[in-house]
Design an enzyme around this catalytic site. Structure first.
Site, mmCIF file in Angstrom:
data_model
loop_
_atom_site.group_PDB
_atom_site.id
_atom_site.type_symbol
_atom_site.label_atom_id
_atom_site.label_comp_id
_atom_site.label_asym_id
_atom_site.label_seq_id
_atom_site.Cartn_x
_atom_site.Cartn_y
_atom_site.Cartn_z
ATOM 1 N N GLY A 14 0.790 -1.229 0.000
ATOM 2 C CA GLY A 14 0.000 0.000 0.000
ATOM 3 C C GLY A 14 0.818 1.272 0.000
ATOM 4 O O GLY A 14 0.369 2.308 0.481
ATOM 5 N N SER A 15 2.034 1.228 -0.551
ATOM 6 C CA SER A 15 2.822 2.479 -0.588
ATOM 7 C C SER A 15 2.169 3.487 -1.530
ATOM 8 O O SER A 15 2.239 4.689 -1.309
ATOM 9 C CB SER A 15 4.258 2.200 -1.015
ATOM 10 O OG SER A 15 4.323 1.868 -2.379
ATOM 11 N N ASN A 16 1.495 2.991 -2.564
ATOM 12 C CA ASN A 16 0.768 3.918 -3.450
ATOM 13 C C ASN A 16 -0.423 4.529 -2.714
ATOM 14 O O ASN A 16 -0.715 5.712 -2.841
ATOM 15 C CB ASN A 16 0.305 3.194 -4.716
ATOM 16 C CG ASN A 16 1.430 3.099 -5.741
ATOM 17 O OD1 ASN A 16 1.893 4.099 -6.251
ATOM 18 N ND2 ASN A 16 1.886 1.900 -5.994
ATOM 19 N N GLU A 36 5.747 6.321 -9.497
ATOM 20 C CA GLU A 36 4.390 5.888 -9.117
ATOM 21 C C GLU A 36 3.746 6.808 -8.089
ATOM 22 O O GLU A 36 2.608 7.258 -8.254
ATOM 23 C CB GLU A 36 4.424 4.467 -8.570
ATOM 24 C CG GLU A 36 4.808 3.435 -9.606
ATOM 25 C CD GLU A 36 4.712 2.041 -9.065
ATOM 26 O OE1 GLU A 36 3.696 1.722 -8.446
ATOM 27 O OE2 GLU A 36 5.667 1.281 -9.269
ATOM 28 N N ASN A 53 -5.957 2.595 -12.601
ATOM 29 C CA ASN A 53 -4.953 1.643 -12.125
ATOM 30 C C ASN A 53 -3.577 2.242 -12.346
ATOM 31 O O ASN A 53 -3.373 3.048 -13.270
ATOM 32 C CB ASN A 53 -5.072 0.326 -12.906
ATOM 33 C CG ASN A 53 -4.041 -0.700 -12.466
ATOM 34 O OD1 ASN A 53 -3.871 -0.966 -11.285
ATOM 35 N ND2 ASN A 53 -3.341 -1.290 -13.434
ATOM 36 N N HIS A 74 0.357 1.078 -13.087
ATOM 37 C CA HIS A 74 1.150 -0.089 -13.486
ATOM 38 C C HIS A 74 2.606 0.366 -13.623
ATOM 39 O O HIS A 74 2.869 1.407 -14.247
ATOM 40 C CB HIS A 74 0.625 -0.655 -14.813
ATOM 41 C CG HIS A 74 1.389 -1.838 -15.286
ATOM 42 N ND1 HIS A 74 1.193 -3.099 -14.751
ATOM 43 C CD2 HIS A 74 2.379 -1.955 -16.199
ATOM 44 C CE1 HIS A 74 2.038 -3.937 -15.346
ATOM 45 N NE2 HIS A 74 2.769 -3.265 -16.226
ATOM 46 N N ASP A 101 -4.496 -4.023 -18.008
ATOM 47 C CA ASP A 101 -3.542 -2.929 -18.266
ATOM 48 C C ASP A 101 -3.744 -2.325 -19.661
ATOM 49 O O ASP A 101 -2.788 -1.860 -20.281
ATOM 50 C CB ASP A 101 -2.093 -3.426 -18.144
ATOM 51 C CG ASP A 101 -1.798 -3.988 -16.758
ATOM 52 O OD1 ASP A 101 -1.006 -4.936 -16.673
ATOM 53 O OD2 ASP A 101 -2.389 -3.481 -15.776
ATOM 54 N N LEU A 106 -3.955 -6.845 -6.955
ATOM 55 C CA LEU A 106 -3.566 -7.914 -7.885
ATOM 56 C C LEU A 106 -4.702 -8.888 -8.115
ATOM 57 O O LEU A 106 -4.592 -10.074 -7.850
ATOM 58 C CB LEU A 106 -2.322 -8.625 -7.331
ATOM 59 C CG LEU A 106 -1.114 -7.713 -7.167
ATOM 60 C CD1 LEU A 106 0.070 -8.488 -6.601
ATOM 61 C CD2 LEU A 106 -0.733 -7.061 -8.492
ATOM 62 N N LYS A 107 -5.855 -8.363 -8.550
ATOM 63 C CA LYS A 107 -6.972 -9.241 -8.886
ATOM 64 C C LYS A 107 -7.651 -8.608 -10.101
ATOM 65 O O LYS A 107 -7.732 -7.389 -10.200
ATOM 66 C CB LYS A 107 -7.946 -9.295 -7.694
ATOM 67 C CG LYS A 107 -8.964 -10.422 -7.754
ATOM 68 C CD LYS A 107 -9.682 -10.552 -6.422
ATOM 69 C CE LYS A 107 -10.898 -11.470 -6.452
ATOM 70 N NZ LYS A 107 -10.992 -12.493 -7.422
HETATM 71 C C1 GRF Z 1 3.670 -1.373 -7.269
HETATM 72 O O1 GRF Z 1 4.762 -1.653 -8.130
HETATM 73 C C2 GRF Z 1 2.463 -1.032 -8.097
HETATM 74 O O2 GRF Z 1 2.775 -0.381 -9.303
HETATM 75 C C3 GRF Z 1 1.934 -2.373 -8.413
HETATM 76 O O3 GRF Z 1 1.994 -3.043 -7.179
HETATM 77 C C4 GRF Z 1 3.236 -2.662 -6.568
HETATM 78 C C5 GRF Z 1 3.074 -2.498 -5.084
HETATM 79 O O4 GRF Z 1 2.359 -1.345 -4.837
HETATM 80 N N1 GRF Z 1 0.628 -2.281 -9.000
HETATM 81 P P1 GRF Z 1 2.030 -0.848 -3.319
HETATM 82 O O5 GRF Z 1 3.345 -0.555 -2.640
HETATM 83 O O6 GRF Z 1 1.291 -1.993 -2.640
HETATM 84 O O7 GRF Z 1 1.191 0.369 -3.500
#
Ligand code: GRF
Length: 189
Positions: free
Chosen positions: A11-13, A175, A102, A104, A145, A85-86
């Site tokens: 979840g860093s995004n 990102e 999304n 990517h 994507d 990731l689903k």
């Molecule tokens: C990241 O590379 C994102 O682009 C991909 O999943 C990875 C982990 O993202 N979709 P996050 O740190 O869980 O947000």
């Protein structure tokens, strides 16, 4: 905008969106964080910031229905897939067409689609000898994507790069920036 963020991992995004809301870069609010993984750290991040966090079990009946009901109950305007990731169910795409985005970690259409996720994207970029890489924020459609690109930003690839080094550069230098920028654009649309 009322935003729901879907996560499967760290979840860093998501964190970059939380930070942008809290420092008022974004006027939107995150009304829920939803994950298909009970142990996704993204759910912890939500709880730390007093954002409703939901685990929906993909092994139980009606996952897609539960997800759609959750979004509708929260009157969500924008669905953000951030390390989710689903594959998104066709009914959800229909219900939120043009309102689901999304991120990517490659310069789509290169290195996108089934099988290209996480570190595998960066391994493929290095194996292909690319001189640059980056990330893409795009609208989600029925493909993987494949939706219309909203924002894209590049980073250089160095001879000395490992997949991990490239992944971190893309994650931190691209990102986390373009996801917030894309949401800001949609706020102003
Ligand atoms: C990241 O590379 C994102 O682009 C991909 O999943 C990875 C982990 O993202 N979709 P996050 O740190 O869980 O947000």
């Amino acid at each position: 905008l009322r935003i729901a963020v879907l996560v499967s991992g760290s979840g860093s995004n998501l964190q970059s969106i939380i930070d942008a809301v809290e420092n008022h870069t974004l006027t939107s609010q995150i009304v829920s964080v939803i994950s298909n993984k009970e142990d996704a750290f993204g759910l912890e991040r939500a709880k730390t910031h007093h954002i409703p966090a939901y685990f929906i079990n993909p092994k139980e009946e009606g996952y897609d229905e539960k997800l759609l009901v959750r979004l509708q109950e929260d009157q969500v305007d924008l669905v953000v897939l951030a390390g989710y990731l689903k594959i998104v169910d066709a009914n959800l795409i229909k219900a939120y067409r043009g309102r689901i985005i999304n991120i990517h970690p490659s310069l789509l259409p290169k290195f996108g689609g089934k099988g290209y996720y996480g570190i595998r994207v960066h391994e493929a970029v290095l194996a292909a000898g690319e001189s640059e890489s980056g990330a893409t924020v795009h609208f989600v459609d029925e493909g993987v994507d494949t939706g219309k690109t909203i924002l894209q930003k590049t980073v250089p690839v160095y001879e000395t790069d490992t997949p991990q080094l490239l992944q971190q550069r893309v994650l931190h230098e691209v990102e986390h920036k373009i996801l917030v920028e894309a949401i800001k654009k949609l706020e102003e649309a």
